[in-house]
Design a protein around this motif. Structure first.
Motif, short mmCIF file in Angstrom:
data_model
loop_
_atom_site.label_atom_id
_atom_site.label_comp_id
_atom_site.label_asym_id
_atom_site.label_seq_id
_atom_site.Cartn_x
_atom_site.Cartn_y
_atom_site.Cartn_z
N ASN A 142 0.83 -1.22 0.00
CA ASN A 142 0.00 0.00 0.00
C ASN A 142 0.86 1.26 0.00
O ASN A 142 0.32 2.38 0.02
CB ASN A 142 -0.88 0.06 1.26
CG ASN A 142 -1.88 -1.06 1.31
OD1 ASN A 142 -1.68 -2.05 2.03
ND2 ASN A 142 -2.94 -0.96 0.55
N ARG A 165 -9.70 3.00 1.86
CA ARG A 165 -10.34 1.67 1.93
C ARG A 165 -11.68 1.66 1.22
O ARG A 165 -12.13 0.65 0.75
CB ARG A 165 -10.46 1.24 3.40
CG ARG A 165 -9.22 0.42 3.81
CD ARG A 165 -9.16 0.19 5.28
NE ARG A 165 -8.63 1.37 5.93
CZ ARG A 165 -8.89 1.73 7.17
NH1 ARG A 165 -9.70 1.03 7.90
NH2 ARG A 165 -8.34 2.80 7.69
N LYS A 179 -11.10 3.46 -4.18
CA LYS A 179 -9.84 2.99 -4.75
C LYS A 179 -9.05 4.11 -5.42
O LYS A 179 -7.83 4.02 -5.59
CB LYS A 179 -10.17 1.93 -5.81
CG LYS A 179 -9.45 0.64 -5.62
CD LYS A 179 -9.89 -0.37 -6.63
CE LYS A 179 -8.74 -1.30 -6.88
NZ LYS A 179 -9.14 -2.52 -7.56
N ASP A 220 -4.64 2.22 -2.29
CA ASP A 220 -5.11 0.86 -2.47
C ASP A 220 -3.95 0.03 -3.06
O ASP A 220 -3.17 0.55 -3.87
CB ASP A 220 -6.28 0.92 -3.46
CG ASP A 220 -6.69 -0.44 -3.93
OD1 ASP A 220 -7.43 -1.11 -3.21
OD2 ASP A 220 -6.22 -0.85 -5.03
N GLU A 231 -3.60 -2.29 -5.30
CA GLU A 231 -3.49 -2.41 -6.76
C GLU A 231 -3.03 -1.09 -7.39
O GLU A 231 -2.16 -1.08 -8.28
CB GLU A 231 -4.88 -2.78 -7.29
CG GLU A 231 -4.87 -3.43 -8.66
CD GLU A 231 -6.31 -3.62 -9.14
OE1 GLU A 231 -6.58 -3.23 -10.27
OE2 GLU A 231 -7.14 -4.12 -8.35
#
Ligand code: PLP
Length: 367
Positions: free
Chosen positions: A85, A210, A213, A238, A240
């Motif tokens: 993260n 959270r 995104k 996030d 990703e």
């Protein structure tokens, strides 16, 4: 015909020139000057941090790792899952470079709220992007965020919205409800929390990551932690999204010394608390001492600087800045806006510097 070197330049690089921070160069050249212009921390690194610096300086023959230890610590501090993260940069300025390279193509737009920190525009233009500036609203001696204005500025080309919280130079916070409105657009939303520690992490918007995104929070150790010269910043996002941004990362961008010194500083709660308390006390003293000057607008600040508008007092910001410089104090100004040319900003300095600043400003206004 043989082409000229300029014919090979990327078109949008052609009009650009190197960014020169003349005020910082000047301060290094003439150490007697009071550096009250760049929102640095006047307090030197703590003994703990210096010890770490020395330890890793003696290992400077080694390449740094990818910061797993410090990234894990940062994730934990911010109640995020783990190292994935977090992305590290050479200051948060480099973080902006990475974020912009991840989302922008030439012709794309970045929306910023002005007045604000200059790096967003610089890194946007290097990529052929277009910076869209939405001015804050100047009302009742306050500069207010304009979330509605930001939303109205969105076009199909908008790829990033960036908002500093608290803002530099105005020193105030945007409402959480407004951040939620912006987050709900789905457009990558960068919340620049360079100065968040002065008011405390409770004011942070990491919790939005959270839920949304597209929310990215950036931080730096250049301000409340007092490590501007070490160049250490980070982003929280996030997993990703953060790992996609990390794909643009220049391997080994953060050096061994900065990385481990940052880890020590992040763990030094007392060091941070002392610096924050010092700053907030001195900031209040500066504001109080100058609050009686007729016509001088002082913007309430939650950071390590204070913005002033001397326009209503009939004074020019540039005259104040050059008067202060003759007395060895470097301040920062801004171009005329909102019908005023009275803008100047001071960074909280040492106690002696702050007293001198107050004396010099009072002297200027009594002329
Ligand atoms: C709002 C804001 N963000 C980011 C930065 C960049 O800090 P650094 O690159 O040192 O982390 C600054 C520096 O003044 C700032 O004012």
């Amino acid at each position: 015909m043989k082409k000229q070197i300029s014919d090979y330049l990327v078109p949008y690089i052609k009009p650009l020139t190197m960014y020169v921070s003349g005020h910082i160069d000047l301060a290094w050249k003439k150490p007697s000057l009071k550096r009250m212009m760049s929102n640095e921390n006047p307090l030197p690194p703590s003994k703990k941090v210096l010890k770490t610096v020395m330890k890793y300086a003696s290992m400077a023959n080694r390449y740094p790792d990818q910061g797993i230890t410090v990234r894990t610590k940062i994730a934990k501090m911010n109640k995020l899952h783990g190292a994935e993260n977090v992305v590290l940069g050479n200051g948060s300025s480099e973080i902006y470079d990475m974020i912009f390279r991840t989302f922008l193509e030439p012709g794309d737009e970045v929306i910023q709220q002005t007045p604000c920190f200059g790096i967003y525009k610089l890194r946007c233009e290097v990529l052929g992007g277009k910076i869209i500036s939405v001015p804050m609203i100047y009302r009742d001696k306050k500069l207010l965020y304009d979330a509605e204005g930001i939303i109205n500025a969105i076009t199909p080309k908008t790829k990033i919205i960036v908002v500093a919280n608290p803002n530099n130079p105005t020193g105030n916070f945007m409402e959480t409800a407004d951040f939620i409105r912006l987050a709900k657009t789905g457009i990558p939303l960068c919340i620049d929390e360079a100065y968040i520690e002065y008011e405390g992490f409770k004011k942070s918007h990491t919790k939005l990551i959270r839920k949304y995104k597209n929310v990215i929070v950036t931080r730096t150790l250049s301000k409340a932690y007092g490590l501007a010269g070490l160049r250490f910043g980070y982003l929280l996002g996030d997993r990703e999204v953060a790992m996609k941004i990390a794909a643009t990362l220049l391997p080994w961008n953060v050096g061994t010394i900065s990385m481990w010194a940052a880890l020590t500083a992040l763990g030094d709660k007392k060091g941070l608390k002392d610096r924050v308390n010092y700053n907030n006390g001195e900031r209040a003293a500066i504001i109080k001492a100058l609050s009686k000057i007729p016509g001088l607008v002082i913007f309430p600040s939650k950071a390590n600087y204070v913005l002033f508008d001397s326009g209503p007092a009939g004074k020019k910001g540039e005259d104040i800045i050059s008067f202060a410089q003759k007395k060895d104090i470097i301040l920062r100004g801004d171009k005329p806006k909102y019908g005023s040319d009275g803008w100047f900003r001071v960074t909280v300095g040492s106690k002696a510097e702050n007293r001198k600043f107050v004396r010099v400003i009072k002297e200027f206004f009594s002329k």
